[in-house]
Design an enzyme around this catalytic site. Sequence first.
Site, short mmCIF file in Angstrom:
data_model
loop_
_atom_site.label_atom_id
_atom_site.label_comp_id
_atom_site.label_asym_id
_atom_site.label_seq_id
_atom_site.Cartn_x
_atom_site.Cartn_y
_atom_site.Cartn_z
N ARG A 199 0.77 -1.21 -0.03
CA ARG A 199 0.01 0.08 -0.04
C ARG A 199 0.83 1.33 -0.24
O ARG A 199 1.81 1.21 0.98
CB ARG A 199 -0.92 0.14 1.28
CG ARG A 199 -1.56 1.25 1.45
CD ARG A 199 -2.60 1.35 2.57
NE ARG A 199 -4.01 0.73 1.88
CZ ARG A 199 -5.02 0.91 2.49
NH1 ARG A 199 -5.29 1.37 3.38
NH2 ARG A 199 -6.12 0.27 1.57
N HIS A 211 -7.14 1.57 -6.46
CA HIS A 211 -7.30 0.37 -5.50
C HIS A 211 -7.96 -0.79 -6.18
O HIS A 211 -9.28 -0.95 -5.68
CB HIS A 211 -8.29 0.96 -4.57
CG HIS A 211 -8.18 0.52 -3.16
ND1 HIS A 211 -7.40 -0.48 -2.68
CD2 HIS A 211 -8.96 0.77 -1.96
CE1 HIS A 211 -7.64 -1.11 -1.48
NE2 HIS A 211 -8.56 -0.16 -1.12
N GLN A 266 -10.08 -3.56 -3.96
CA GLN A 266 -11.26 -2.90 -3.49
C GLN A 266 -12.39 -2.99 -4.34
O GLN A 266 -13.34 -3.76 -4.18
CB GLN A 266 -11.10 -1.54 -3.05
CG GLN A 266 -12.41 -0.83 -2.58
CD GLN A 266 -12.85 -1.23 -1.30
OE1 GLN A 266 -12.06 -1.35 -0.30
NE2 GLN A 266 -14.04 -1.73 -1.02
N ASP A 279 -16.97 7.63 -1.30
CA ASP A 279 -15.67 7.48 -0.71
C ASP A 279 -15.58 8.71 0.09
O ASP A 279 -16.12 9.64 -0.07
CB ASP A 279 -14.64 7.06 -1.65
CG ASP A 279 -13.46 6.49 -1.05
OD1 ASP A 279 -13.32 6.55 0.14
OD2 ASP A 279 -12.34 6.71 -1.76
N CYS A 281 -16.38 2.19 0.42
CA CYS A 281 -15.13 1.21 0.55
C CYS A 281 -14.68 1.25 1.78
O CYS A 281 -14.01 0.24 2.52
CB CYS A 281 -13.93 1.58 -0.24
SG CYS A 281 -13.46 3.23 -0.14
N ARG A 333 -13.68 -8.07 0.63
CA ARG A 333 -12.07 -8.02 0.49
C ARG A 333 -11.53 -9.43 0.81
O ARG A 333 -10.50 -9.61 -0.08
CB ARG A 333 -11.69 -6.96 1.52
CG ARG A 333 -12.32 -5.52 1.22
CD ARG A 333 -11.76 -5.25 -0.16
NE ARG A 333 -10.22 -4.94 -0.14
CZ ARG A 333 -9.27 -3.93 0.51
NH1 ARG A 333 -9.98 -2.95 0.96
NH2 ARG A 333 -8.14 -4.17 0.52
#
Length: 304
Positions: free
Chosen positions: A103, A130, A133, A222, A262, A290
Site C-alpha cells: 500500500r 485500489h 477494493q 468514498d 469502501c 475483500r
Amino acid sequence: MVKDFLAITDLTRKEIFEIFDLAKDLKVRQKRGQQHHLLSGKTLAMIFQKPSARTRISFEVGMYQLGGHALYLAPADIGLGQRESVADVARVVARYCDGIMARVFGHQIVVDLAKYATVPVINGLSDLVHPCQVMADLFTVLEHRGHLEHLTVTWIGDGNNVANSWINIASRIPMKLNLAVPEGYNPDPQILQAARQTKLSEINVLYNPLEAARGADVLYTDVWASMGQEKETAIREKAFKDFQLNQKLVDVAAPNCLVMHCLPAHRGSEITDEVIDGPHSIVFDEAENRMHVQKAIMVKLMRK
Ligand code: CP
Ligand code: NVA
C-alpha cells in the site's frame, strides 16, 4: 495471468470471473469450516506506507486461512525509498517471501516493486488505483444481484483511486458508469480515455449528483480527502458539500439500489448515517468480501 496485480486492467474479463468463481468457492469452504490450505508454507510480505484496517486484516487473516503466513511491515519498518531504494527492497523481500502486497503513495512504487521483485506484487492501494477494493465491490454486487448485466453504477464524490478502479473495471465488464464529481476533482484522464477507447461501457462524468443517481443500481461514495490529502480537508469540505450520499439520492435511484462505500466512512460528510445504516447498504458485506476475493487473487498469483 500476468505476474502482478497492480491494476484491474492487468486482468482479462475471463480472469476476473475466474477470480470471482474461486472467491465464491473459498468463501463457502471457509464458512463451512473446511480446510483450504492452498498456499501452505507460503509467506506474504505486506508493506504499508499508509494506515489500514481492512486491507491489513483481510490479507493477514486470508493468508492464515490459506495455510500461509503474512508479515506486517509498517511504514517505519522498511522506509521504502528512504532507508533503502524500492528496487533493493523488492530484491531482498523476494528472497524471503512468496508474494508482496504493498500500500503506497505514488503508483510508480508498486510498478517498481513489481519490476524488481521476482515474486508477485499485489497493489493494496496506491494514489492512482485500489484494484482489490473494486474487485471485492463487484463480487459483492454479483452476490446480491446474481448477475452483472446492464448495471448503472453511480459514483458520488472525489475522482480518486477507487473511482479510477471503477473506470478500469468498466473497460472489462460492460456497465453504465456515472461519476458525479465537483469540478476540478475529475478522475484520472488517461484511465478515463483508455476505458472509453474500449467502447465497452458508457462512462459519463457529470457534475450533478441528482442527475447521476437517477435510476442507479449502485450508489457508491468514498471519503472527500484520501490518505495523504489531510491538509486539503477544509477546502474539500467546501467543494464536496453538495456531493453527499444521502436519502435524496437514494430516493431517485432504482428502488432496489445497493449503497456501497469502501470504508472507512466519515459519517455525516460523504454519507449520512441514515443511508449507510439503511436497508440498501451492503457496506459490511463489501468489507468482508475483500478477504474472500483477495484470497482468490493470491491463490491465482502465488500458487505456481
Ligand atoms: N477499504 C480499505 O482499503 O480500507 P483500509 O484503508 O482500512 O485498508
Ligand atoms: N480513497 C481512499 C480509500 C481508502 C480505502 C484513500 O485513498 O484514502
